[in-house]
Enzyme design. Structure first.
Site, PDB file in Angstrom:
ATOM      1  N   ARG A  50       0.819  -1.224   0.000  1.00  0.00           N
ATOM      2  CA  ARG A  50       0.000   0.000   0.000  1.00  0.00           C
ATOM      3  C   ARG A  50       0.847   1.266   0.000  1.00  0.00           C
ATOM      4  O   ARG A  50       0.383   2.347  -0.317  1.00  0.00           O
ATOM      5  CB  ARG A  50      -0.906   0.005   1.239  1.00  0.00           C
ATOM      6  CG  ARG A  50      -2.190  -0.744   0.994  1.00  0.00           C
ATOM      7  CD  ARG A  50      -2.992  -0.813   2.239  1.00  0.00           C
ATOM      8  NE  ARG A  50      -2.188  -1.365   3.330  1.00  0.00           N
ATOM      9  CZ  ARG A  50      -2.621  -1.562   4.553  1.00  0.00           C
ATOM     10  NH1 ARG A  50      -3.837  -1.217   4.886  1.00  0.00           N
ATOM     11  NH2 ARG A  50      -1.836  -2.088   5.478  1.00  0.00           N
ATOM     12  N   HIS A 179       4.026 -23.842   6.370  1.00  0.00           N
ATOM     13  CA  HIS A 179       5.451 -23.968   6.046  1.00  0.00           C
ATOM     14  C   HIS A 179       6.121 -25.131   6.764  1.00  0.00           C
ATOM     15  O   HIS A 179       7.180 -25.591   6.352  1.00  0.00           O
ATOM     16  CB  HIS A 179       6.197 -22.643   6.277  1.00  0.00           C
ATOM     17  CG  HIS A 179       6.523 -22.331   7.700  1.00  0.00           C
ATOM     18  ND1 HIS A 179       5.613 -21.784   8.564  1.00  0.00           N
ATOM     19  CD2 HIS A 179       7.657 -22.491   8.412  1.00  0.00           C
ATOM     20  CE1 HIS A 179       6.192 -21.621   9.747  1.00  0.00           C
ATOM     21  NE2 HIS A 179       7.441 -22.038   9.685  1.00  0.00           N
ATOM     22  N   LYS A 183       9.522 -28.085   5.704  1.00  0.00           N
ATOM     23  CA  LYS A 183      10.791 -28.260   6.430  1.00  0.00           C
ATOM     24  C   LYS A 183      11.395 -29.604   6.030  1.00  0.00           C
ATOM     25  O   LYS A 183      10.675 -30.602   5.917  1.00  0.00           O
ATOM     26  CB  LYS A 183      10.543 -28.230   7.949  1.00  0.00           C
ATOM     27  CG  LYS A 183      10.235 -26.821   8.461  1.00  0.00           C
ATOM     28  CD  LYS A 183      10.129 -26.802   9.973  1.00  0.00           C
ATOM     29  CE  LYS A 183       9.645 -25.456  10.465  1.00  0.00           C
ATOM     30  NZ  LYS A 183      10.687 -24.449  10.641  1.00  0.00           N
ATOM     31  N   GLU A 217       9.226 -22.266  21.430  1.00  0.00           N
ATOM     32  CA  GLU A 217       9.921 -21.090  20.890  1.00  0.00           C
ATOM     33  C   GLU A 217      10.416 -20.215  22.035  1.00  0.00           C
ATOM     34  O   GLU A 217       9.765 -20.137  23.082  1.00  0.00           O
ATOM     35  CB  GLU A 217       8.969 -20.258  20.040  1.00  0.00           C
ATOM     36  CG  GLU A 217       8.408 -20.982  18.839  1.00  0.00           C
ATOM     37  CD  GLU A 217       7.595 -20.046  17.955  1.00  0.00           C
ATOM     38  OE1 GLU A 217       8.169 -19.542  16.989  1.00  0.00           O
ATOM     39  OE2 GLU A 217       6.420 -19.804  18.252  1.00  0.00           O
ATOM     40  N   HIS A 241       0.282 -26.235  12.148  1.00  0.00           N
ATOM     41  CA  HIS A 241       1.568 -26.934  12.232  1.00  0.00           C
ATOM     42  C   HIS A 241       1.501 -28.220  13.079  1.00  0.00           C
ATOM     43  O   HIS A 241       1.933 -29.277  12.645  1.00  0.00           O
ATOM     44  CB  HIS A 241       2.650 -26.030  12.827  1.00  0.00           C
ATOM     45  CG  HIS A 241       2.815 -24.712  12.127  1.00  0.00           C
ATOM     46  ND1 HIS A 241       2.620 -24.553  10.778  1.00  0.00           N
ATOM     47  CD2 HIS A 241       3.167 -23.480  12.583  1.00  0.00           C
ATOM     48  CE1 HIS A 241       2.854 -23.292  10.435  1.00  0.00           C
ATOM     49  NE2 HIS A 241       3.182 -22.623  11.514  1.00  0.00           N
TER      50      HIS A 241
HETATM   51  C1  BG6 Z   1       4.407 -19.240  12.150  1.00  0.00           C
HETATM   52  C2  BG6 Z   1       3.722 -18.592  13.327  1.00  0.00           C
HETATM   53  O1  BG6 Z   1       3.501 -19.910  11.345  1.00  0.00           O
HETATM   54  O2  BG6 Z   1       5.389 -20.156  12.641  1.00  0.00           O
HETATM   55  C3  BG6 Z   1       4.715 -17.925  14.251  1.00  0.00           C
HETATM   56  O3  BG6 Z   1       2.789 -17.633  12.842  1.00  0.00           O
HETATM   57  C4  BG6 Z   1       5.805 -18.894  14.656  1.00  0.00           C
HETATM   58  O4  BG6 Z   1       4.061 -17.407  15.406  1.00  0.00           O
HETATM   59  C5  BG6 Z   1       6.407 -19.559  13.437  1.00  0.00           C
HETATM   60  O5  BG6 Z   1       6.802 -18.170  15.374  1.00  0.00           O
HETATM   61  C6  BG6 Z   1       7.374 -20.653  13.833  1.00  0.00           C
HETATM   62  O6  BG6 Z   1       7.999 -21.131  12.673  1.00  0.00           O
HETATM   63  P1  BG6 Z   1       9.476 -21.731  12.729  1.00  0.00           P
HETATM   64  O7  BG6 Z   1       9.723 -22.166  11.326  1.00  0.00           O
HETATM   65  O8  BG6 Z   1      10.362 -20.632  13.196  1.00  0.00           O
HETATM   66  O9  BG6 Z   1       9.407 -22.877  13.699  1.00  0.00           O
END
Ligand code: BG6
Length: 492
Positions: A50, A179, A183, A217, A241
């Site tokens: 934007r 994602h 991995k 995390e 995930h």
């Molecule tokens: C994302 C989340 O999908 O995955 C984040 O929105 C999270 O909150 C992240 O930190 C963790 O991904 P990775 O690849 O760092 O384990």
């Protein structure tokens, strides 16, 4: 230019081109592909945002992001020069038809290329983007749309968004990204199970006591408070995930490694997940929010301070006891947990086997424990099988737990690509094996939704846990109640 894997010429169009995801993940992933000579000469990247920015200003933002976020300082000036030539920035306002027409006109100059529209925006904007593209005639047969997670806020909104997108794109053009599926170690989970014959005969309730899946995390919500506070750990991490990891551990062997066979098997697991509803929610789930604390002796802020929100009932930690009601997994709990600002960053799957049926060694003590398979997804990617061994020496028999250790970095000695590198190029190729299908996504929401509803009804405040711990003590109690304990990252 040599191309390691075939990718047709393409235009990669990023909505949310100035956002966190694009700068931190997508652009570095594309630049890594450039470094590995995986991009064909006819590939361009069109970022949309934007903000009014010149081409040079945008390139500078991407360059700074790549320098900061590319692992192991792999940024190369030479490759950057080639990459920058592919980049182009357009200001686009989603409500402006004119902006979509300008984009379509630009894309039409290379109409024979594959078009990937990557929506790195909030899912509430997906339908409007789909419509804008459609009205501007920007969608052709070789177009695909990639939808970032979380898709929807609940089952209803996920279904609505899916239906709206289905008006403009066919299901095989839609790539719902998670994602974690890109991995390397997650892909290897399928290879471990289905590329080796020794695991399948023991992969069931007769041999396995329970499974643990942890994504821990150390980061907090940092600048993402606005998004995160509406989402929380259940929507942000579990619905996608962790549930996907559970599916890969629990699914039956697919007949082929292709998009339908793999996703059909995952769907069966999602449909076999025992619903957690009513009173069962309090019994089988734990949620918490991080308070002030310390990680590696560095003081950390609370969630409220990090997000700049005065009051919030949003969970940053979740633990769940899940059960898969099918023949293979009956009676085998799957304990899931994830949280921010925990003591240590690690993601792993732990398969705990049953004890030997009959104990023949006198006083085996602590040395004799059931086998445990630890699949470490990150960091220090690898697989460990914990076995009981005899400690060398005469006089009596002393036993000890010993690891059989496979470390990927020792064996492969090369950079493990980021998940987005693989997934972006898979979307160009039109291969959706590692993406979520509509029915899968909706089944995952159906399982998660009753938990969300019950939490919303509950008057109870969230439990705080200090940053730098492994979450609320109730999480330890959740698994201890069954006579078990969490595997703690570093331990064998
Ligand atoms: C994302 C989340 O999908 O995955 C984040 O929105 C999270 O909150 C992240 O930190 C963790 O991904 P990775 O690849 O760092 O384990």
């Amino acid at each position: 230019m040599s191309i390691a894997l075939g990718v047709d010429p393409f235009n990669f169009v990023v909505f949310g081109g100035t956002g966190d995801l694009a700068i931190r993940k997508l652009m570095p992933a594309l630049l890594f592909s450039e470094c590995d000579d995986r991009l064909p000469d006819e590939a361009s990247i069109i970022a949309l945002g934007r903000t009014e920015l010149s081409q040079q200003e945008y390139a500078d933002i991407v360059r700074a992001g790549c320098k900061k976020y590319m692992a192991d300082n792999l940024f190369s000036e030479e490759k950057w020069e080639a990459f920058a030539k592919r980049l182009c920035y357009f200001k686009l306002d989603i409500d402006e038809k004119q902006d979509f027409l300008k984009l379509a006109e630009h894309l039409d100059k290379t109409a024979d290329r594959v078009r990937v529209f990557y929506l790195a925006t909030h899912s509430s904007l997906f339908a409007a983007v789909g419509e804008g593209l459609h009205d501007a005639n920007a969608i052709h047969d070789q177009s695909r749309i990639v939808l970032e997670k979380p898709l929807g806020m609940d089952l209803k909104s996920a279904k609505e968004t899916n239906s709206q997108i289905a008006r403009f794109f066919k299901e095989d053009q839609i790539f719902r990204i998670d994602h974690y599926l890109g991995k390397e170690t997650v892909q290897n989970l399928m290879v471990l199970r289905f590329g080796n014959s020794i695991f399948e005969p023991v992969w069931h309730h007769g041999m396995i006591d329970h499974v643990q899946i942890t994504v821990a995390e150390t980061v907090g919500v940092e600048g993402r408070g606005g998004y995160y506070d509406k989402s929380g750990a259940l929507r942000d991490m579990v619905q996608n995930h962790l549930v996907q990891l559970l599916c890969l551990v629990a699914m039956e062997p697919p007949a082929q490694f292709d998009q339908d066979a793999v996703r059909d098997e995952k769907l069966k697991i999602l449909k076999s997940l025992r619903p957690i509803m009513g009173d069962h929610v309090e019994k089988n789930t734990v949620r918490g929010q991080y308070a002030e604390g310390a990680i590696d002796r560095t003081a950390t802020h609370s969630y409220l301070e990090d997000s700049g929100i005065e009051e919030s009932n949003t969970e940053t930690f979740v633990a769940i006891k899940a059960e898969v009601d099918n023949w293979r997994w009956t009676g085998v709990p799957f304990y899931l947990r994830t949280g921010k600002r925990l003591r240590q960053r690690f993601s792993e799957i732990v398969i705990d086997f049953k004890p030997v049926p009959h104990q023949i060694f006198p006083s085996p003590g602590q040395g004799m424990k059931p086998n445990r398979l630890i699949i470490r997804l990150q960091p220090d990617e690898g697989i460990k099988l914990i076995m009981t061994s005899k400690v060398p020496g005469p006089g009596g028999l002393r036993l000890q737990q010993t690891p059989l250790n496979l470390s990927y970095s020792d064996v492969f000695r090369k950079r493990a690509p980021d998940a987005y590198e693989r997934l972006i190029l898979d979307s160009v190729r039109g291969n959706s094996t590692l993406f979520m299908r509509r029915d899968e996504l909706e089944a995952a929401w159906s399982w998660v939704e009753p938990i969300l509803e019950e939490w919303e009804k509950s008057e109870e405040a969230l439990v705080d846990y200090p940053g730098g711990t492994m979450g609320p003590t109730a999480s330890t109690a959740l698994i201890a109640r069954d006579g078990r304990s969490w595997h703690d990252g570093g331990e064998t």
